[in-house]
Design a protein around this motif. Structure first.
Motif, short mmCIF file in Angstrom:
data_model
loop_
_atom_site.label_atom_id
_atom_site.label_comp_id
_atom_site.label_asym_id
_atom_site.label_seq_id
_atom_site.Cartn_x
_atom_site.Cartn_y
_atom_site.Cartn_z
N ALA A 287 -113.94 20.98 -119.82
CA ALA A 287 -115.09 20.41 -119.12
C ALA A 287 -115.53 21.42 -118.06
N ASN A 288 -116.75 21.90 -118.18
CA ASN A 288 -117.21 22.99 -117.32
C ASN A 288 -118.44 22.55 -116.53
N THR B 153 -119.05 25.21 -108.45
CA THR B 153 -118.78 25.35 -109.88
C THR B 153 -117.31 25.04 -110.12
N LEU B 154 -117.00 24.48 -111.27
CA LEU B 154 -115.61 24.13 -111.58
C LEU B 154 -115.44 24.03 -113.09
N CYS B 155 -114.47 24.77 -113.61
CA CYS B 155 -114.12 24.68 -115.03
C CYS B 155 -112.71 24.11 -115.15
N LEU B 156 -112.58 23.04 -115.92
CA LEU B 156 -111.28 22.39 -116.15
C LEU B 156 -110.89 22.56 -117.62
N VAL B 157 -109.62 22.95 -117.84
CA VAL B 157 -109.06 23.05 -119.18
C VAL B 157 -107.76 22.25 -119.20
N GLY C 62 -114.99 33.57 -99.06
CA GLY C 62 -115.67 32.73 -100.03
C GLY C 62 -114.89 31.46 -100.33
N GLY C 63 -115.37 30.76 -101.35
CA GLY C 63 -114.77 29.48 -101.71
C GLY C 63 -114.15 29.49 -103.09
N ASP C 64 -113.70 30.65 -103.59
CA ASP C 64 -113.05 30.73 -104.89
C ASP C 64 -111.70 30.02 -104.84
N PHE C 65 -111.35 29.32 -105.93
CA PHE C 65 -110.04 28.67 -105.98
C PHE C 65 -109.58 28.52 -107.42
N GLY D 265 -100.93 16.46 -119.83
CA GLY D 265 -100.77 17.85 -120.24
C GLY D 265 -100.94 18.78 -119.05
N LEU D 266 -101.08 20.06 -119.33
CA LEU D 266 -101.26 21.07 -118.29
C LEU D 266 -102.74 21.22 -117.97
N LEU D 267 -103.10 20.97 -116.71
CA LEU D 267 -104.48 21.11 -116.28
C LEU D 267 -104.68 22.46 -115.60
N LEU D 268 -105.57 23.26 -116.15
CA LEU D 268 -105.96 24.53 -115.54
C LEU D 268 -107.34 24.37 -114.92
N ALA D 269 -107.53 24.91 -113.74
CA ALA D 269 -108.82 24.77 -113.06
C ALA D 269 -109.17 26.06 -112.34
N ILE D 270 -110.44 26.39 -112.35
CA ILE D 270 -110.94 27.51 -111.55
C ILE D 270 -112.35 27.17 -111.09
#
Length: 531
Positions: free
Chosen positions: A425-426, A409-413, A340-343, A352-357
């Motif tokens: 930002a989701n 799909t991409l969620c950024l924190v 799959g394409g999960d990351f 700051g600290l950028l978290l992404a999934i």
């Protein structure tokens, strides 16, 4: 019933006649022709013989003291166990055309009037045997062809080493109704010896000597391709496979698809292969096994390569950030599923600290490639100092130019440097879960459209994150359950978090153990505890 290669060879024949003289004469003619004869003086004795075991033919007098021969014939044909038994009706009294018609209508395959000429009797027996044995052979072949068709489907449907072992050895056992052995090289390069004691028993699989395959192939195929059959005497077979469960003479079938590739070997007892039809069935099965295993091996190699490529796109380590305790897990889908394409990503920036999934929609090598492209572009835009919503806008432009039609799909924190606020930002991803210092868990559900649709993305939501706040980001492979509404799965997930370990590494292990078993999709987890 007799199992002779000749359609007219000696048979076992039941003679039912209440006349001792007639029965003696008939039995004498038959025995002098090489047949085995069972005698009965009435219907009851004859039916008792049939209950004990089936002969090849029944010769039945019409006038019996306890039941008419017509009734006996009819009873034989109505019983599924004896319906295929050929019946020759014989009579000195019921000799009219009407008698003949009734006898044939009620189950007789032939009708003879007495006194009967011995040559006519023997010729009728021979003709009946010829037809019956040809029919039995055709029925047996049809049954075995059906079993071969199922076995072929099973080997081509095998999705791994164990299912292939069961399909190969079990298929041979089912086709020829006998014990069977299969020897092959697994996709992982291990020589394997799989046995079935008798259908439908489960196969027993053990490692084998790596040289065994070539030793077996040397007896009938050598280094050639295709499929071949060899008859191996007991002593030689025991020398080849001392620990095998086939104890007598053996028929060995070997197939290879390409030169230089390992063969597939299937063996059965010699007495299970009664003619050329059975040999051809065994050859077809072993050839199907070789083709299926080659496809399985190619898929395994391609899958391993794709997984290696996929992993190369993902971060091996997360950054060390003061005041933030990070943990992650990534679990590929099962070995038989497409990649799959999960990351996921965690990146320290000036903002700051950028978290992404995220998750590229679809399962294929293309999805994994797009995932790598999106992740690397994401890092570049983040290092340039763009806020989360601008990063999504730039990625939207990138996908439209390089991967039109692909959605992600991409969620950024973005956690501010002092860790007291987070910007979320989701783009169509599962909502992030926030756990307050007091242990209250809630999903931040507002989100914009998926990437790749060409739609604008709203500004990020800004949330307070007091010390002790925890963030959990996951992909749908962890929580999605086939047949269950995703909102129900997320509710179960939120409830489970309230009793889960708080330490990030232990939390990730707990989530995989609770929600990540036997899933057919990739799983990514990213957690952050803010102090």
């Amino acid at each position: 019933m007799a199992d002779d290669d000749s359609d007219t060879g000696p048979a076992t024949i039941l003679v039912i006649d209440d006349s001792d003289t007639n029965r003696y004469v008939l039995a004498s003619w038959l025995r002098r022709s090489g047949h085995t004869v069972l005698e009965a003086s009435d219907a009851a004795q004859g039916l008792a013989h049939l209950a004990a075991g089936l002969p090849d033919i029944a010769i039945i007098d019409v006038r019996l003291p306890d039941m008419s021969g017509f009734d006996v014939s009819e009873r034989i044909k109505q019983d599924p166990r004896t319906a295929g038994l050929p019946v020759i009706q014989i009579s000195a009294a019921a000799i009219t055309p009407e008698d003949h018609a009734e006898g044939l209508r009620r189950g007789a395959d032939a009708y003879l009037d007495q006194p009967v000429d011995p040559d006519e009797l023997l010729a009728t027996v021979t003709a009946t045997l010829r037809y019956t044995r040809a029919r039995q052979r055709a029925e047996r072949l049809a049954t075995r062809l059906m079993a071969l068709n199922q076995a072929t489907l099973d080997v081509y449907s095998a999705i791994g080493f164990h299912s292939f072992a069961a399909a190969a050895a079990g298929g041979a056992a089912a086709v020829l109704d006998c014990p069977a052995t299969a020897v092959f090289l697994s996709p992982q390069g291990q020589a394997v010896h799989s046995t079935v004691a008798a259908p439908p028993a489960r196969p027993h699989t053990l490692p084998a000597d790596p040289l065994l395959l070539e030793r077996l192939a040397a007896h009938c195929l050598g280094d050639g391709t295709g499929a071949s059959i060899a008859h191996i005497p007991q002593a030689r077979w025991r020398g080849l496979l001392p620990g095998g469960h086939l104890l007598g003479d053996t028929v060995l079938a070997v197939a290879r698809t390409k030169r230089g590739r390992p063969p597939v070997c299937v063996a059965v007892p010699s007495d299970a292969v009664t003619g050329s039809d059975d040999e051809q069935l065994l050859q077809q099965l072993v050839h199907a096994c070789a083709l299926a295993l080659e496809a399985l091996r190619a898929y395994d190699e391609e899958h391993s390569l794709a997984l290696a490529l996929q992993r190369s796109f993902l971060p091996a380590l997360l950054p060390t950030v003061e005041g933030v305790d990070l943990a992650f897990r990534y679990l590929p889908a099962s070995a038989n599923a497409e990649i799959g394409g999960d990351f996921y990503e965690a990146l320290q920036t000036d903002n700051g600290l950028l978290l992404a999934i995220g998750d590229v929609v679809g399962h294929s090598l293309i999805a994994a490639t797009v995932m790598g492209e999106v992740r690397h572009a994401l890092r570049a835009y983040a290092v340039q100092g763009h806020p989360p919503d601008r990063i999504l806008t730039h990625l939207e432009t990138l996908l439209a130019a390089s991967q039109p039609g692909i959605t992600t799909t991409l969620c950024l924190v973005l956690v501010e440097p002092d860790r007291r606020r987070a910007h979320i930002a989701n783009a169509g991803h599962l909502p992030p879960l926030l756990i307050s210092p007091e242990g209250h868990a809630h999903f931040h559900t507002p989100h914009g459209p998926l990437l790749g649709l060409g739609l604008p993305h709203p500004p990020p939501a800004v949330l307070d994150t007091p010390p002790g706040t925890r963030l959990i980001l996951v992909t749908d492979g962890l929580v999605e359950v086939r047949g269950t509404d995703i909102s129900d799965s997320l509710t179960d997930f939120r409830h489970a978090i309230t009793t889960a370990p708080t330490e990030p590494e232990s939390l990730c292990d707990h989530l995989l153990e609770t929600f990540g078993q036997d899933k057919d999709d990739d799983i990514a987890i990213l957690t952050a505890t803010l102090s």
